[in-house]
Design a protein around this motif. Sequence first.
Motif, PDB file in Angstrom:
ATOM      1  N   ASP A 101      30.840  59.401  56.807  1.00 48.33           N
ATOM      2  CA  ASP A 101      32.250  59.587  57.145  1.00 48.33           C
ATOM      3  C   ASP A 101      32.728  60.883  56.503  1.00 48.33           C
ATOM      4  N   ALA A 102      33.341  60.786  55.340  1.00 45.50           N
ATOM      5  CA  ALA A 102      33.836  61.984  54.662  1.00 45.50           C
ATOM      6  C   ALA A 102      33.906  61.731  53.159  1.00 45.50           C
ATOM      7  N   VAL A 103      33.669  62.765  52.380  1.00 48.65           N
ATOM      8  CA  VAL A 103      33.731  62.644  50.923  1.00 48.65           C
ATOM      9  C   VAL A 103      35.128  62.213  50.492  1.00 48.65           C
ATOM     10  N   GLU A 104      36.160  62.714  51.165  1.00 51.74           N
ATOM     11  CA  GLU A 104      37.536  62.346  50.812  1.00 51.74           C
ATOM     12  C   GLU A 104      37.750  60.843  50.983  1.00 51.74           C
ATOM     13  N   ASN A 105      37.200  60.265  52.038  1.00 52.90           N
ATOM     14  CA  ASN A 105      37.329  58.825  52.249  1.00 52.90           C
ATOM     15  C   ASN A 105      36.514  58.057  51.216  1.00 52.90           C
ATOM     16  N   ALA A 106      35.361  58.573  50.871  1.00 52.04           N
ATOM     17  CA  ALA A 106      34.540  57.942  49.835  1.00 52.04           C
ATOM     18  C   ALA A 106      35.286  57.957  48.503  1.00 52.04           C
ATOM     19  N   ASP A 107      35.939  59.074  48.196  1.00 47.55           N
ATOM     20  CA  ASP A 107      36.736  59.170  46.963  1.00 47.55           C
ATOM     21  C   ASP A 107      37.858  58.139  46.962  1.00 47.55           C
ATOM     22  N   ARG A 108      38.535  58.000  48.083  1.00 44.74           N
ATOM     23  CA  ARG A 108      39.657  57.053  48.202  1.00 44.74           C
ATOM     24  C   ARG A 108      39.175  55.621  47.983  1.00 44.74           C
ATOM     25  N   VAL A 109      38.066  55.258  48.608  1.00 44.88           N
ATOM     26  CA  VAL A 109      37.524  53.911  48.461  1.00 44.88           C
ATOM     27  C   VAL A 109      37.056  53.680  47.025  1.00 44.88           C
ATOM     28  N   LEU A 110      36.423  54.675  46.422  1.00 45.12           N
ATOM     29  CA  LEU A 110      35.978  54.562  45.036  1.00 45.12           C
ATOM     30  C   LEU A 110      37.152  54.283  44.098  1.00 45.12           C
ATOM     31  N   VAL A 111      38.216  55.046  44.246  1.00 43.45           N
ATOM     32  CA  VAL A 111      39.405  54.842  43.402  1.00 43.45           C
ATOM     33  C   VAL A 111      39.969  53.437  43.617  1.00 43.45           C
ATOM     34  N   ALA A 112      40.029  52.992  44.856  1.00 44.39           N
ATOM     35  CA  ALA A 112      40.564  51.657  45.157  1.00 44.39           C
ATOM     36  C   ALA A 112      39.697  50.554  44.554  1.00 44.39           C
ATOM     37  N   LEU A 113      38.379  50.679  44.686  1.00 42.90           N
ATOM     38  CA  LEU A 113      37.481  49.665  44.125  1.00 42.90           C
ATOM     39  C   LEU A 113      37.550  49.650  42.594  1.00 42.90           C
ATOM     40  N   GLU A 114      37.624  50.826  41.993  1.00 41.58           N
ATOM     41  CA  GLU A 114      37.767  50.886  40.534  1.00 41.58           C
ATOM     42  C   GLU A 114      39.079  50.259  40.090  1.00 41.58           C
ATOM     43  N   SER A 115      40.130  50.467  40.870  1.00 39.76           N
ATOM     44  CA  SER A 115      41.430  49.891  40.563  1.00 39.76           C
ATOM     45  C   SER A 115      41.402  48.361  40.670  1.00 39.76           C
ATOM     46  N   ILE A 116      40.746  47.866  41.719  1.00 37.31           N
ATOM     47  CA  ILE A 116      40.605  46.413  41.882  1.00 37.31           C
ATOM     48  C   ILE A 116      39.882  45.831  40.665  1.00 37.31           C
ATOM     49  N   CYS A 117      38.778  46.451  40.281  1.00 37.68           N
ATOM     50  CA  CYS A 117      37.984  45.949  39.157  1.00 37.68           C
ATOM     51  C   CYS A 117      38.777  46.001  37.849  1.00 37.68           C
ATOM     52  N   SER A 118      39.388  47.124  37.553  1.00 37.19           N
ATOM     53  CA  SER A 118      40.136  47.224  36.303  1.00 37.19           C
ATOM     54  C   SER A 118      41.346  46.294  36.305  1.00 37.19           C
ATOM     55  N   GLY A 119      41.931  46.053  37.474  1.00 35.04           N
ATOM     56  CA  GLY A 119      43.072  45.149  37.587  1.00 35.04           C
ATOM     57  C   GLY A 119      42.732  43.706  37.269  1.00 35.04           C
ATOM     58  N   LEU A 120      41.448  43.377  37.280  1.00 33.87           N
ATOM     59  CA  LEU A 120      41.037  42.018  36.939  1.00 33.87           C
ATOM     60  C   LEU A 120      41.258  41.721  35.459  1.00 33.87           C
ATOM     61  N   GLY A 121      41.544  42.745  34.674  1.00 28.92           N
ATOM     62  CA  GLY A 121      41.835  42.557  33.262  1.00 28.92           C
ATOM     63  C   GLY A 121      43.115  41.788  33.014  1.00 28.92           C
ATOM     64  N   THR A 122      43.983  41.758  34.001  1.00 29.60           N
ATOM     65  CA  THR A 122      45.212  40.971  33.910  1.00 29.60           C
ATOM     66  C   THR A 122      45.237  39.989  35.073  1.00 29.60           C
ATOM     67  N   MET A 123      45.417  38.751  34.776  1.00 27.70           N
ATOM     68  CA  MET A 123      45.514  37.679  35.766  1.00 27.70           C
ATOM     69  C   MET A 123      44.294  37.563  36.694  1.00 27.70           C
TER      70      MET A 123
END
Length: 107
Positions: free
Chosen positions: A26-48
């Motif tokens: 697809d595109a590196v920009e889309n890969a970057d966006r998905v990476l940030v989102a997945l990292e955010s989901i994972c780190s967000g598991l620290g609360t609730m």
Amino acid sequence: MTFEVLLSEDAVRDIEDIYRYIAEYDAVENADRVLVALESICSGLGTMPERGNVPKELRSLGMSEFREAHYKPYRVIYRISGQQVVVYCVVDGRRDMQSFLQRRLLR
């Protein structure tokens, strides 16, 4: 209460594979966006982390200790253990999840 979030080696490899696939097909920009989102989901598991639901594929096997969070179509499968949240896999939910989860979590 804050939980420590740990990613298994498999989960880290899953995220890397997802990134590489999107960047290549697809595109590196889309890969970057998905990476940030997945990292955010994972780190967000620290609360609730309890807010995630039990994956239906595991519920049908009588396994209720695992939970999942979503960034569609990706599913983050994790387990709460004391003050830690361990992420076991990050996978495209469009695949055969029953077989995948049985292979990955029941080995």
